[in-house]
Write a protein that holds these residues in place. Structure first.
Motif, PDB file in Angstrom:
ATOM      1  N   LYS A  84      33.267 -69.590  34.134  1.00 50.59           N
ATOM      2  CA  LYS A  84      32.052 -69.746  34.932  1.00 50.59           C
ATOM      3  C   LYS A  84      31.092 -70.722  34.269  1.00 50.59           C
ATOM      4  N   LYS A  85      31.000 -70.682  32.934  1.00 57.35           N
ATOM      5  CA  LYS A  85      30.118 -71.591  32.222  1.00 57.35           C
ATOM      6  C   LYS A  85      30.544 -73.047  32.424  1.00 57.35           C
ATOM      7  N   ALA A  86      31.872 -73.284  32.425  1.00 56.33           N
ATOM      8  CA  ALA A  86      32.366 -74.639  32.653  1.00 56.33           C
ATOM      9  C   ALA A  86      32.023 -75.106  34.060  1.00 56.33           C
ATOM     10  N   ARG A  87      32.139 -74.223  35.035  1.00 51.89           N
ATOM     11  CA  ARG A  87      31.780 -74.590  36.417  1.00 51.89           C
ATOM     12  C   ARG A  87      30.299 -74.934  36.515  1.00 51.89           C
ATOM     13  N   ASP A  88      29.460 -74.114  35.868  1.00 54.83           N
ATOM     14  CA  ASP A  88      28.022 -74.371  35.934  1.00 54.83           C
ATOM     15  C   ASP A  88      27.664 -75.686  35.261  1.00 54.83           C
ATOM     16  N   PHE A  89      28.364 -76.021  34.158  1.00 58.08           N
ATOM     17  CA  PHE A  89      28.059 -77.249  33.435  1.00 58.08           C
ATOM     18  C   PHE A  89      28.534 -78.485  34.204  1.00 58.08           C
ATOM     19  N   LEU A  90      29.750 -78.413  34.758  1.00 58.80           N
ATOM     20  CA  LEU A  90      30.336 -79.577  35.416  1.00 58.80           C
ATOM     21  C   LEU A  90      29.830 -79.750  36.841  1.00 58.80           C
ATOM     22  N   ASP A  91      29.706 -78.652  37.577  1.00 53.74           N
ATOM     23  CA  ASP A  91      29.314 -78.739  38.980  1.00 53.74           C
ATOM     24  C   ASP A  91      27.840 -78.447  39.202  1.00 53.74           C
ATOM     25  N   SER A  92      27.173 -77.878  38.198  1.00 52.28           N
ATOM     26  CA  SER A  92      25.787 -77.405  38.296  1.00 52.28           C
ATOM     27  C   SER A  92      25.707 -76.215  39.260  1.00 52.28           C
ATOM     28  N   LYS A  93      24.523 -75.643  39.398  1.00 48.24           N
ATOM     29  CA  LYS A  93      24.323 -74.478  40.257  1.00 48.24           C
ATOM     30  C   LYS A  93      23.613 -74.880  41.543  1.00 48.24           C
ATOM     31  N   GLY A  94      23.645 -73.975  42.513  1.00 47.29           N
ATOM     32  CA  GLY A  94      22.895 -74.205  43.734  1.00 47.29           C
ATOM     33  C   GLY A  94      21.397 -74.133  43.466  1.00 47.29           C
ATOM     34  N   THR A  95      20.632 -74.879  44.254  1.00 44.10           N
ATOM     35  CA  THR A  95      19.175 -74.919  44.083  1.00 44.10           C
ATOM     36  C   THR A  95      18.509 -74.433  45.360  1.00 44.10           C
ATOM     37  N   VAL A  96      17.615 -73.451  45.220  1.00 49.72           N
ATOM     38  CA  VAL A  96      16.897 -72.921  46.375  1.00 49.72           C
ATOM     39  C   VAL A  96      15.805 -73.912  46.767  1.00 49.72           C
ATOM     40  N   LEU A  97      15.826 -74.355  48.015  1.00 49.01           N
ATOM     41  CA  LEU A  97      14.847 -75.320  48.501  1.00 49.01           C
ATOM     42  C   LEU A  97      13.784 -74.674  49.377  1.00 49.01           C
TER      43      LEU A  97
END
Length: 285
Positions: A84-97
């Motif tokens: 999960k950490k690799a996914r967050d680093f490479l793809d980043s997380k969703g951002t609430v707009l």
């Protein structure tokens, strides 16, 4: 070998290798790209061009570079699946707009998104009022997903307490005037059944551009000749009408008899049939 012929051969070789490597990377590589996948696509395209046109170097060096890059990309994808950490680093997380109908300006600036761009994205989701949005998030892919407030959500059978029948995948049984035997076998039907259904609507196989069977065994056809109209299947509607007629007949028997036990029996049968009709109605409508 003449230079023109060598370029042609190298180009064909690059196309084949590029196709195989892209197929190896999977469908995600050609759908929603992350930042790393975007870089991978550019690099692989550059390497393919290098293999095709750089006649002063050995072509196999480009293939080695291509294989190494694709292997590294596969390793990154495997790491993303496992961590999960690799996914967050490479793809980043969703951002609430947007939250509770309020635009979060700081998050908008963080994603370098203008108000006009946000409104454009909302309109693509058929949303024209920010106040109607309960929650909007920008996914790592760059797409914006929107959850409307409850009062603005489309009305569904669940909201009305209506039970609906489950739907299964329709099967294409005729394509370009040819019978597709495998889909027919998948739903437990055969050519004899198909010919019988076509005879009912007065159509031959050769005149059918596309034929589909739904999860209830009803055949829908689209003809080559768009001017001809084909009646829609009525099997389910006829069955529902038959059940209702039976229930009405039983009620009539109950009213016409003077025998007490017979009247009670008819009334009980009528009530049971009414319950059955209510149960199967979602499946037959």
């Amino acid at each position: 070998m003449p230079e023109g012929l060598e370029v042609a051969v190298r180009t064909l070789l690059a196309i084949v290798i590029l196709f195989l490597m892209t197929k190896l990377l999977g469908k995600r590589q050609v759908s929603q790209l992350s930042l790393f996948e975007y870089i991978t696509g550019i690099t692989i395209g550059s390497l393919a061009a290098y293999i095709s046109l750089d006649l002063d170097t050995n072509w196999y060096l480009g293939i080695i570079s291509l294989v190494v890059w694709v292997g590294f990309s596969l390793g990154i994808e495997y790491l993303q699946i496992k961590s999960k950490k690799a996914r967050d680093f490479l793809d980043s997380k969703g951002t609430v707009l947007i939250k509770d109908g309020k635009i979060l300006e700081d998050n908008l600036k963080k994603e370098r998104l203008t108000t006009d761009e946000l409104m454009e994205q909302l309109r693509t989701k058929k949303v024209f009022m920010v106040a109607d949005v309960e929650f909007a998030i920008m996914e790592p892919s760059g797409d914006i997903n929107v959850l409307l407030t409850r009062e603005n959500q489309p009305l569904t059978p669940k909201h009305l307490g209506i039970k609906v029948a489950p739907e299964q995948e329709p099967q294409v049984v005729i394509m370009d005037g040819k019978i597709m035997d495998e889909p027919l076998a998948t739903i437990g039907l055969n050519r004899g059944w198909l010919h019988t259904e076509l005879d009912k609507i007065g159509v031959t196989i050769e005149n059918v551009f596309l034929g589909q069977v739904d999860s209830y065994g009803q055949l829908y056809v689209d003809l080559f000749d768009d001017m001809l109209k084909v009646p829609q299947p009525q099997n389910r509607a006829q069955l529902l009408a038959t059940l209702k007629k039976c229930e009405a007949d039983i009620e009539l028997f109950a009213l016409s008899t003077t025998e007490k036990k017979g009247k009670q029996m008819y009334e009980q049968c009528s009530n049971d049939l009414i319950q059955i009709i209510e149960t199967v109605k979602p499946f037959l409508k």
